[in-house]
Design a protein around this motif. Structure first.
Motif, short mmCIF file in Angstrom:
data_model
loop_
_atom_site.label_atom_id
_atom_site.label_comp_id
_atom_site.label_asym_id
_atom_site.label_seq_id
_atom_site.Cartn_x
_atom_site.Cartn_y
_atom_site.Cartn_z
N PRO A 75 0.66 -1.17 -0.12
CA PRO A 75 -0.13 -0.11 -0.02
C PRO A 75 0.66 1.20 0.03
O PRO A 75 0.44 2.44 -0.40
CB PRO A 75 -0.74 -0.31 1.27
N HIS A 76 1.97 1.25 0.63
CA HIS A 76 2.73 2.42 0.75
C HIS A 76 3.30 2.69 -1.08
O HIS A 76 3.61 3.96 -0.97
CB HIS A 76 3.96 1.96 1.64
N LYS A 77 3.66 1.62 -1.55
CA LYS A 77 3.95 2.20 -3.12
C LYS A 77 2.78 2.71 -3.84
O LYS A 77 2.82 3.63 -4.56
CB LYS A 77 4.39 0.78 -3.78
N ALA A 78 1.60 2.11 -3.43
CA ALA A 78 0.44 2.87 -4.17
C ALA A 78 0.18 4.11 -3.80
O ALA A 78 0.11 5.03 -4.76
CB ALA A 78 -0.80 2.00 -4.03
N VAL A 79 0.25 4.68 -2.51
CA VAL A 79 0.02 5.99 -2.23
C VAL A 79 1.09 6.78 -2.55
O VAL A 79 0.78 8.07 -2.89
CB VAL A 79 -0.20 5.99 -0.66
N ILE A 80 2.40 6.60 -2.60
CA ILE A 80 3.55 7.34 -3.40
C ILE A 80 3.39 7.45 -4.63
O ILE A 80 3.63 8.62 -5.08
CB ILE A 80 5.05 6.49 -2.99
N ARG A 81 3.13 6.50 -5.38
CA ARG A 81 2.81 6.69 -6.86
C ARG A 81 1.59 7.68 -7.20
O ARG A 81 1.78 8.39 -8.11
CB ARG A 81 2.44 5.28 -7.44
N SER A 82 0.50 7.48 -6.17
CA SER A 82 -0.37 8.41 -6.69
C SER A 82 -0.02 9.81 -6.10
O SER A 82 -0.42 11.01 -6.68
CB SER A 82 -1.68 7.85 -5.95
N LEU A 83 0.78 9.94 -5.28
CA LEU A 83 1.23 11.49 -4.74
C LEU A 83 2.04 12.12 -5.89
O LEU A 83 2.16 13.36 -6.09
CB LEU A 83 1.86 11.41 -3.66
N ILE A 84 2.92 11.17 -6.49
CA ILE A 84 3.76 11.54 -7.80
C ILE A 84 2.87 11.86 -9.11
O ILE A 84 3.12 13.19 -9.49
CB ILE A 84 4.85 10.36 -7.92
N VAL A 85 2.08 11.01 -9.44
CA VAL A 85 1.47 11.18 -10.55
C VAL A 85 0.01 10.69 -10.28
O VAL A 85 -0.01 9.56 -9.88
CB VAL A 85 2.04 10.40 -11.93
N PRO A 86 -0.77 11.61 -10.64
CA PRO A 86 -2.35 10.88 -10.24
C PRO A 86 -2.60 9.99 -11.13
O PRO A 86 -2.43 9.86 -12.45
CB PRO A 86 -3.21 12.48 -10.57
#
Length: 237
Positions: A75-86
């Motif tokens: 889940p941490h990777k998912a939220v970091i990816r969404s913070l970088i690029v929607p």
């Protein structure tokens, strides 16, 4: 002399008879072998046809898809990816169908920010002309708009300026909120994939129930219990 000829003739006759019997026996044996092979071939053909018929008539069993937790899905990777690029976190969660909706919403908010900011700058300059008593001349900023709104009272110009500024700020906040919401959605979905099993073992049961504590609207009632509805969710391991 005749006796020898008779003996020789008897010997030849005996040999020819034995040979004929042997040939006839061999022919019969080969004929029986061919019949047996033909019978076996017919049985194999019938057996193959029966198997084909059974295979065609038997229904295919469709195996239901079962979802199991994926401990490697972070889940941490998912939220970091969404913070970088929607939308990147949604792609990580294999939910590509959310991406068009995310970009459509963010695009509309960006368009609203640009629209309100454009008119905010226009009415801000017009408000400055009114506040400082400047009469715009050709070549000055927003001269055509100043002529268009010269019959409007000063308060209307000030209110329009404040309204477009407020709408611009709200759209900026909405853009930041939409960005944050898609990050939260990516995290929650990744958490479900990581920790929970979503399959046919999930069940729900609805049944009537009774609440022992009176509600706020039933405090003056003489009945100490109230009817209710009980909903039970069962999660399989």
């Amino acid at each position: 002399m005749y006796r020898y000829l008779l003996i020789i003739g008897f010997i030849f006759f005996s040999l020819s008879t034995v040979s004929a019997q042997t040939a006839d026996t061999t022919h019969k044996a080969s004929k029986a072998t061919r019949k047996a092979a033909k019978a076996v071939s017919s049985k194999d053909t019938l057996k193959g046809k029966r198997q084909d018929t059974v295979a065609v008539k038997s229904p295919r069993v469709k195996k239901e898809k079962v979802y199991h937790p994926d401990s490697l899905h972070d889940p941490h990777k998912a939220v970091i990816r969404s913070l970088i690029v929607p939308g990147w976190g949604q792609l990580y969660n294999h939910q590509w169908y959310f991406v068009p909706a995310i970009y459509a919403g963010l695009g509309l908010l960006v368009d609203a920010v640009i629209f309100n900011n454009t008119y905010y700058k226009e009415f801000l300059q017009l408000a400055k002309y009114r506040e400082y008593g400047i009469t715009p001349t050709p070549g000055m900023a927003y001269y055509a708009d100043a002529v268009l709104y010269q019959q409007q009272p000063d308060q209307a110009i000030y209110d329009a300026n404040d309204g477009y500024r407020r709408n611009r700020d709200l759209c900026i906040l909405g853009f930041a909120g939409a960005w944050g919401i898609q990050c939260i959605q990516a995290y929650i979905q990744a958490k479900f994939i990581h920790s929970f099993s979503v399959d046919n073992n999930l069940s729900m049961r609805v049944e009537p129930g009774v609440m022992s504590q009176p509600s706020l609207f039933a405090q003056t009632s003489a009945i100490s219990v109230m009817p209710g509805l009980k909903i039970t969710f069962t999660f399989g391991k």
